[in-house]
Structures are given as C-alpha cells and as structure tokens.
Design a protein around this motif. Structure first.
Motif, PDB file in Angstrom:
ATOM      1  N   GLY A  82      -8.989   1.101 -11.415  1.00  0.00           N
ATOM      2  CA  GLY A  82      -8.124   1.557 -12.479  1.00  0.00           C
ATOM      3  C   GLY A  82      -8.905   2.037 -13.691  1.00  0.00           C
ATOM      4  O   GLY A  82     -10.141   2.039 -13.709  1.00  0.00           O
ATOM      5  N   GLU A  83      -8.167   2.439 -14.708  1.00  0.00           N
ATOM      6  CA  GLU A  83      -8.783   2.910 -15.949  1.00  0.00           C
ATOM      7  C   GLU A  83      -9.690   1.840 -16.546  1.00  0.00           C
ATOM      8  O   GLU A  83      -9.320   0.673 -16.638  1.00  0.00           O
ATOM      9  N   GLY A  84     -10.886   2.246 -16.940  1.00  0.00           N
ATOM     10  CA  GLY A  84     -11.823   1.331 -17.573  1.00  0.00           C
ATOM     11  C   GLY A  84     -12.552   0.417 -16.623  1.00  0.00           C
ATOM     12  O   GLY A  84     -13.455  -0.315 -17.047  1.00  0.00           O
ATOM     13  N   ALA A  94     -19.440  10.576 -12.332  1.00  0.00           N
ATOM     14  CA  ALA A  94     -19.855  11.948 -12.631  1.00  0.00           C
ATOM     15  C   ALA A  94     -18.884  12.950 -12.021  1.00  0.00           C
ATOM     16  O   ALA A  94     -18.552  13.975 -12.635  1.00  0.00           O
ATOM     17  N   ALA A  95     -18.406  12.677 -10.804  1.00  0.00           N
ATOM     18  CA  ALA A  95     -17.440  13.564 -10.150  1.00  0.00           C
ATOM     19  C   ALA A  95     -16.122  13.586 -10.915  1.00  0.00           C
ATOM     20  O   ALA A  95     -15.536  14.654 -11.147  1.00  0.00           O
ATOM     21  N   ARG A  96     -15.651  12.423 -11.314  1.00  0.00           N
ATOM     22  CA  ARG A  96     -14.395  12.354 -12.078  1.00  0.00           C
ATOM     23  C   ARG A  96     -14.513  13.132 -13.391  1.00  0.00           C
ATOM     24  O   ARG A  96     -13.598  13.882 -13.759  1.00  0.00           O
ATOM     25  N   ASP A  97     -15.638  12.970 -14.075  1.00  0.00           N
ATOM     26  CA  ASP A  97     -15.818  13.675 -15.350  1.00  0.00           C
ATOM     27  C   ASP A  97     -15.917  15.185 -15.151  1.00  0.00           C
ATOM     28  O   ASP A  97     -15.372  15.968 -15.941  1.00  0.00           O
ATOM     29  N   ALA A  98     -16.617  15.611 -14.109  1.00  0.00           N
ATOM     30  CA  ALA A  98     -16.754  17.039 -13.846  1.00  0.00           C
ATOM     31  C   ALA A  98     -15.402  17.667 -13.515  1.00  0.00           C
ATOM     32  O   ALA A  98     -15.081  18.773 -13.971  1.00  0.00           O
ATOM     33  N   LEU A  99     -14.600  16.965 -12.737  1.00  0.00           N
ATOM     34  CA  LEU A  99     -13.266  17.463 -12.407  1.00  0.00           C
ATOM     35  C   LEU A  99     -12.374  17.510 -13.647  1.00  0.00           C
ATOM     36  O   LEU A  99     -11.594  18.452 -13.837  1.00  0.00           O
ATOM     37  N   SER A 100     -12.486  16.498 -14.494  1.00  0.00           N
ATOM     38  CA  SER A 100     -11.694  16.486 -15.733  1.00  0.00           C
ATOM     39  C   SER A 100     -12.033  17.671 -16.614  1.00  0.00           C
ATOM     40  O   SER A 100     -11.140  18.320 -17.197  1.00  0.00           O
ATOM     41  N   ARG A 101     -13.322  17.997 -16.722  1.00  0.00           N
ATOM     42  CA  ARG A 101     -13.726  19.153 -17.530  1.00  0.00           C
ATOM     43  C   ARG A 101     -13.235  20.457 -16.920  1.00  0.00           C
ATOM     44  O   ARG A 101     -12.729  21.346 -17.618  1.00  0.00           O
ATOM     45  N   HIS A 102     -13.385  20.574 -15.617  1.00  0.00           N
ATOM     46  CA  HIS A 102     -13.041  21.830 -14.950  1.00  0.00           C
ATOM     47  C   HIS A 102     -11.546  22.129 -15.054  1.00  0.00           C
ATOM     48  O   HIS A 102     -11.152  23.289 -15.246  1.00  0.00           O
ATOM     49  N   ARG A 112      -8.138   9.728 -14.330  1.00  0.00           N
ATOM     50  CA  ARG A 112      -8.360   8.386 -14.870  1.00  0.00           C
ATOM     51  C   ARG A 112      -8.752   7.340 -13.830  1.00  0.00           C
ATOM     52  O   ARG A 112      -9.477   6.406 -14.147  1.00  0.00           O
ATOM     53  N   THR A 113      -8.222   7.444 -12.623  1.00  0.00           N
ATOM     54  CA  THR A 113      -8.402   6.385 -11.634  1.00  0.00           C
ATOM     55  C   THR A 113      -9.127   6.917 -10.408  1.00  0.00           C
ATOM     56  O   THR A 113      -9.213   8.127 -10.179  1.00  0.00           O
ATOM     57  N   ALA A 114      -9.635   5.995  -9.600  1.00  0.00           N
ATOM     58  CA  ALA A 114     -10.301   6.344  -8.340  1.00  0.00           C
ATOM     59  C   ALA A 114      -9.827   5.378  -7.263  1.00  0.00           C
ATOM     60  O   ALA A 114     -10.079   4.173  -7.345  1.00  0.00           O
ATOM     61  N   GLY A 115      -9.132   5.915  -6.287  1.00  0.00           N
ATOM     62  CA  GLY A 115      -8.702   5.100  -5.150  1.00  0.00           C
ATOM     63  C   GLY A 115      -9.530   5.448  -3.930  1.00  0.00           C
ATOM     64  O   GLY A 115      -9.692   6.635  -3.603  1.00  0.00           O
ATOM     65  N   LEU A 116     -10.073   4.448  -3.249  1.00  0.00           N
ATOM     66  CA  LEU A 116     -10.941   4.678  -2.098  1.00  0.00           C
ATOM     67  C   LEU A 116     -10.258   4.187  -0.820  1.00  0.00           C
ATOM     68  O   LEU A 116      -9.658   3.112  -0.804  1.00  0.00           O
ATOM     69  N   CYS A 117     -10.347   4.996   0.232  1.00  0.00           N
ATOM     70  CA  CYS A 117      -9.845   4.629   1.556  1.00  0.00           C
ATOM     71  C   CYS A 117     -10.992   4.746   2.563  1.00  0.00           C
ATOM     72  O   CYS A 117     -11.707   5.757   2.569  1.00  0.00           O
ATOM     73  N   ARG A 205      -7.003  10.561  -9.735  1.00  0.00           N
ATOM     74  CA  ARG A 205      -5.661  10.850 -10.216  1.00  0.00           C
ATOM     75  C   ARG A 205      -5.595  10.675 -11.728  1.00  0.00           C
ATOM     76  O   ARG A 205      -6.314   9.845 -12.295  1.00  0.00           O
ATOM     77  N   PRO A 206      -4.672  11.401 -12.392  1.00  0.00           N
ATOM     78  CA  PRO A 206      -4.425  11.145 -13.814  1.00  0.00           C
ATOM     79  C   PRO A 206      -3.654   9.845 -13.992  1.00  0.00           C
ATOM     80  O   PRO A 206      -3.194   9.224 -13.026  1.00  0.00           O
ATOM     81  N   ARG A 207      -3.480   9.456 -15.225  1.00  0.00           N
ATOM     82  CA  ARG A 207      -2.726   8.247 -15.554  1.00  0.00           C
ATOM     83  C   ARG A 207      -1.274   8.358 -15.059  1.00  0.00           C
ATOM     84  O   ARG A 207      -0.645   9.395 -15.179  1.00  0.00           O
TER      85      ARG A 207
END
Length: 210
Positions: A82-84, A94-102, A112-117, A205-207
């Motif tokens: 989750g967030e934080g 780094a991937a999350r930040d790059a996608l957010s900028r793009h 904001r979040t990262a879910g792994l399967c 995913r976003p919040r």
C-alpha cells in the motif's frame, strides 16, 4: 507441471542487473468504448534477475475466497504494498515513479500502490475481471502491469463478451490499461495445460483503485 524459469531471448538479459529503459517506445492500441492499452516490450532490462529477487524475497501468501457458496484456493500467490509501504526492490519504486511522471498529464495523479501476483506454473491463473473495486467502477483510470519471468498470455475482451485481444507478457514487458478499460473491458490470465515457467506480475494503481 512446474518448470524452471528460462532466461529471456534478449542477449545479455539473463543475470543482468535490473534497469529501466525509456517509455518513449510505448505503443497505444485504442479499444472500443473509450478504452485503450499501451504496450512496451522489455521495458525492464535484467528482468530475470528481478524475478529471482522477488521470488525469493517477497513474503508471498496464499488466499482463500468464497466462490459459488464455497471456499476455494486463489490459484496464485499474492502480496500487496500500500501507500507508504516499503517496496521489496528499488526498481519497483523506480518503475512506479517513472510511470507516474510519464502519465502525469493524462492520469492527473501518481500511481500509489503495487500489487504482486506470483503465477507458479500453468495451473495458476486469474479469471475474467476488471479492477472495479473503488473508483475504477465509476471513473476512467489506469492500471500498469510490469511482468517478469516466463511469458504468459494476458487476454482482454469487452465486458459481457466479444472479440479477445491477446498479449504475451513476460521478461520485463509493460502493459498499461487506460481510459474506460476497467469499466468496459475485462482481462484474464488463463490456465495453460503445457509445462511453462513461473511469472510475477507487478500491478501499479492510483489511490482508491483495486
């Protein structure tokens, strides 16, 4: 049947440290009803090394869910950040930040979040669904998926049925589902009868979208 992960066909990927390429190569495919997908093969270099880190280092857990009035095993392993929450590898941040900028201008907010399967073999899967819990049920949004490990098909179809769009994703490939995709389309990772190696998907995913 479970088989070991086989390295990418891209020269130098196997054993290389994880790194991210440019997002300039993303290619968008418009879908019906205002949905679209962006795809970028091999965005994450050294994806096999990242797979190994995550497979060993993430505290994976199995879940059971109610389906058709009975409890069943979820056919994959899971971990949600989750967030934080501290992510399991710096390249994921780094991937999350790059996608957010793009996608900042188009999405209007960061991922904001990262879910792994963790799909251990061809018996692991996810049924047809859209990320419609929370804001995804009523608003256009984006879900970005980075895949490491063996390539598995990700299928998309219009909600309620229709022609299927197929993408084989693995070894650092990126797909971003946007527009109305979560509301008007569904996606799935089907079971595969033949022997196939393991795959991990990382969903940004976003919040308020799940």
């Amino acid at each position: 049947m479970s088989v070991p992960l086989q390295g990418s066909l891209f020269a130098g990927d196997e054993g290389a440290p994880p790194s991210l390429g440019s997002l300039a190569g993303l290619r968008r495919t418009p879908l019906a009803h205002g949905a679209w997908v962006d795809v970028l093969p091999a965005w994450c270099g050294g994806a096999d090394k990242l797979f190994q880190r995550l497979a060993r280092g993430v505290p994976w857990h199995a879940e059971r869910r109610t389906m058709y009035d009975r409890m069943v095993d979820v056919p994959r392993l899971l971990k949600f950040y989750g967030e934080g929450e501290r992510l399991p590898d710096p390249i994921i941040g780094a991937a999350r930040d790059a996608l957010s900028r793009h996608y900042a201008a188009e999405l209007g907010e960061p991922f904001r979040t990262a879910g792994l399967c963790y799909y251990r073999d061809g018996r692991d899967s996810v049924a047809w669904h859209g990320d419609r819990i929370g804001r995804g049920a009523t608003e256009d949004t984006m879900v970005a998926i980075l895949s490491v490990g063996a390539a598995r098909p990700l299928l998309l179809r219009p909600r309620g049925g229709g022609p299927i769009v197929r993408h084989a994703l693995g070894h650092g490939d990126l797909i971003v589902m946007g527009g109305s995709c979560q509301r008007t389309w569904e996606h799935a990772v089907p079971k595969i009868s033949r022997a196939i190696g393991p795959r991990i998907s990382i969903q940004f995913r976003p919040r308020g979208v799940s």
